[in-house]
Design an enzyme around this catalytic site. Structure first.
Site, PDB file in Angstrom:
ATOM      1  N   TYR A  25       9.103 -24.103   7.349  1.00 37.22           N
ATOM      2  CA  TYR A  25       9.227 -24.411   8.776  1.00 37.22           C
ATOM      3  C   TYR A  25       8.201 -23.602   9.558  1.00 37.22           C
ATOM      4  O   TYR A  25       8.485 -23.015  10.591  1.00 37.22           O
ATOM      5  CB  TYR A  25      10.649 -24.152   9.288  1.00 37.22           C
ATOM      6  CG  TYR A  25      10.971 -24.936  10.544  1.00 37.22           C
ATOM      7  CD1 TYR A  25      11.079 -26.318  10.505  1.00 37.22           C
ATOM      8  CD2 TYR A  25      11.147 -24.290  11.765  1.00 37.22           C
ATOM      9  CE1 TYR A  25      11.358 -27.037  11.652  1.00 37.22           C
ATOM     10  CE2 TYR A  25      11.430 -25.001  12.924  1.00 37.22           C
ATOM     11  CZ  TYR A  25      11.532 -26.378  12.864  1.00 37.22           C
ATOM     12  OH  TYR A  25      11.808 -27.104  14.004  1.00 37.22           O
ATOM     13  N   ARG A  48      13.988 -20.607   2.579  1.00 39.03           N
ATOM     14  CA  ARG A  48      14.745 -19.443   2.151  1.00 39.03           C
ATOM     15  C   ARG A  48      15.281 -18.725   3.380  1.00 39.03           C
ATOM     16  O   ARG A  48      14.681 -18.791   4.455  1.00 39.03           O
ATOM     17  CB  ARG A  48      13.842 -18.513   1.326  1.00 39.03           C
ATOM     18  CG  ARG A  48      13.493 -19.155  -0.025  1.00 39.03           C
ATOM     19  CD  ARG A  48      12.472 -18.366  -0.794  1.00 39.03           C
ATOM     20  NE  ARG A  48      12.282 -18.950  -2.123  1.00 39.03           N
ATOM     21  CZ  ARG A  48      11.386 -18.548  -2.995  1.00 39.03           C
ATOM     22  NH1 ARG A  48      10.572 -17.546  -2.686  1.00 39.03           N
ATOM     23  NH2 ARG A  48      11.289 -19.125  -4.177  1.00 39.03           N
ATOM     24  N   GLU A  83      -0.356 -20.638  -2.783  1.00 38.29           N
ATOM     25  CA  GLU A  83      -0.072 -19.703  -3.866  1.00 38.29           C
ATOM     26  C   GLU A  83       1.410 -19.634  -4.218  1.00 38.29           C
ATOM     27  O   GLU A  83       1.776 -19.112  -5.274  1.00 38.29           O
ATOM     28  CB  GLU A  83      -0.607 -18.310  -3.539  1.00 38.29           C
ATOM     29  CG  GLU A  83       0.029 -17.622  -2.353  1.00 38.29           C
ATOM     30  CD  GLU A  83      -0.637 -17.918  -1.019  1.00 38.29           C
ATOM     31  OE1 GLU A  83      -0.449 -17.123  -0.072  1.00 38.29           O
ATOM     32  OE2 GLU A  83      -1.358 -18.949  -0.924  1.00 38.29           O
ATOM     33  N   HIS A 107      -2.123 -30.687   1.134  1.00 40.13           N
ATOM     34  CA  HIS A 107      -3.357 -30.174   0.535  1.00 40.13           C
ATOM     35  C   HIS A 107      -3.229 -30.373  -0.978  1.00 40.13           C
ATOM     36  O   HIS A 107      -2.143 -30.238  -1.536  1.00 40.13           O
ATOM     37  CB  HIS A 107      -3.533 -28.697   0.879  1.00 40.13           C
ATOM     38  CG  HIS A 107      -4.774 -28.059   0.314  1.00 40.13           C
ATOM     39  ND1 HIS A 107      -6.001 -28.683   0.317  1.00 40.13           N
ATOM     40  CD2 HIS A 107      -4.974 -26.850  -0.274  1.00 40.13           C
ATOM     41  CE1 HIS A 107      -6.898 -27.880  -0.224  1.00 40.13           C
ATOM     42  NE2 HIS A 107      -6.298 -26.763  -0.594  1.00 40.13           N
ATOM     43  N   GLY A 133      -0.634 -27.238  13.337  1.00 39.24           N
ATOM     44  CA  GLY A 133       0.662 -27.807  13.639  1.00 39.24           C
ATOM     45  C   GLY A 133       0.975 -27.918  15.119  1.00 39.24           C
ATOM     46  O   GLY A 133       1.540 -28.911  15.570  1.00 39.24           O
ATOM     47  N   SER A 251     -29.650 -24.085  26.987  1.00 40.88           N
ATOM     48  CA  SER A 251     -30.959 -24.029  27.644  1.00 40.88           C
ATOM     49  C   SER A 251     -32.055 -24.514  26.703  1.00 40.88           C
ATOM     50  O   SER A 251     -31.892 -24.525  25.478  1.00 40.88           O
ATOM     51  CB  SER A 251     -31.263 -22.597  28.086  1.00 40.88           C
ATOM     52  OG  SER A 251     -31.509 -21.779  26.936  1.00 40.88           O
TER      53      SER A 251
END
Length: 330
Positions: A25, A48, A83, A107, A133, A251
């Site tokens: 979350y 958890r 991981e 991913h 998000g 510029s």
């Protein structure tokens, strides 16, 4: 060219009767969960115990542990750090995943590099918004969307693409455009972008520029302003109008310096090293290194992180940002 899908190409009916378990979350997870709920989908949260557990409850979701959420769901969207995913999958997802379910990612790292190898009887898809998000959530509440990616790794049901498009519609992606890719393409380009340009390349370039000016006798504050602080101004111009839009806005002096001196810094040697870096990604060298680093409790990573935090540019930057009340503290 990638195929692009819009609202008319996606049907939320493909998620009718589907209970979606969002695992995590955090930044992406809270946006996916809230957008899907407001699109009429049934959403539960698996986390958890801790801060995010209470945050999800406060937002009105049914919240449970990961294993319990997986057991109740027939779509499991893994929105945990790369991981952590493989360990959580083996311990809390795989034993409870129902046959015929959909396993979703944002991913492709763990699928591409075989850290997670799902059973053949489930769909494996990716739905990945190309924005943080809080932007995914804000655009949705404004009736807009963030461009997103979809990819299909495994189509056990024969409906994986339709379901992935429905999920993308549920979070608002089809309002802006959903681009079809593959797990390999998304992962390899994402890692390359992070390492060569967006994070690694930019950080190294900024730090080298700062050191060059300070070592030449210029004030650290002046060096910071010129090579770090003003970078956002340039990036915003590029983001809004591409390189051409940025060059139109600066510029003539800056543009001439850009066009004539830039290639002396980022020369053919840099591109060759980029190709070598990409090869490491394609051949799994980086993935193996990162997996082993996590098995070793991130010993090298944490040492590198501490060393980077101690660079003088961080101290000078912190002092200068204290004069800028509009800057958000992180």
């Amino acid at each position: 060219m990638a195929k692009v899908f819009h609202d008319a190409d996606a049907d939320l009916q493909h998620l009718a009767g589907v209970k979606i378990a969002i695992l995590g979350y955090g930044s992406q997870a809270h946006a996916h969960a809230q957008n899907l709920r407001e699109s009429g989908c049934e959403v539960i949260i698996g986390v958890r115990p801790g801060g995010s557990f209470e945050a999800a409850q406060a937002d009105g979701f049914a919240v449970s542990g990961v294993a319990e959420a997986v057991a109740q769901a027939n779509w499991v969207q893994i929105l945990l750090p790369d991981e952590r995913q493989a360990g959580v999958y083996r311990q809390e997802i795989e034993p409870h995943l129902q046959p015929g379910s959909t396993l979703g990612f944002a991913h492709g790292f763990n699928i591409l590099y075989n850290q997670i190898v799902p059973a053949a009887n489930i769909d494996v898809v990716m739905v990945a918004p190309k924005g943080p998000g809080h932007i995914v959530r804000r655009m949705f509440t404004e009736g807009k969307g963030v461009p997103s990616l979809i990819a299909i790794h495994q189509d056990a049901s024969g409906q994986a693409r339709q379901r992935a498009l429905a999920y993308a519609k549920g979070i608002g992606g089809t309002r802006a455009g959903v681009f079809e890719t593959s797990f390999r393409e998304e992962t390899e380009t994402d890692l390359f972008g992070e390492q060569a340009v967006l994070c690694g390349g930019t950080s190294a370039l900024v730090q080298a520029g700062y050191e060059t000016l300070v070592e030449a006798g210029y004030a650290p504050e002046m060096a910071y302003f010129e090579v770090c602080h003003e970078l956002k101004l340039i990036v915003d111009l590029i983001n809004e109008g591409g390189l051409a839009g940025m060059r139109y806005s600066i510029s003539n002096t800056a543009e001439y310096g850009d066009l004539t001196r830039g290639p002396r810094i980022i020369d053919g040697g840099v591109k060759e090293r980029m190709k070598a870096l990409l090869k490491d990604i394609q051949e799994g060298v980086f993935a193996r290194e990162w997996v082993l680093e996590n098995q070793a409790n991130q010993a090298v990573f944490q040492a590198l992180r501490r060393r980077a935090a101690e660079h003088p540019i961080e101290q000078v930057g912190a002092e200068l940002r204290s004069y800028m009340p509009w800057m958000k503290k992180r």
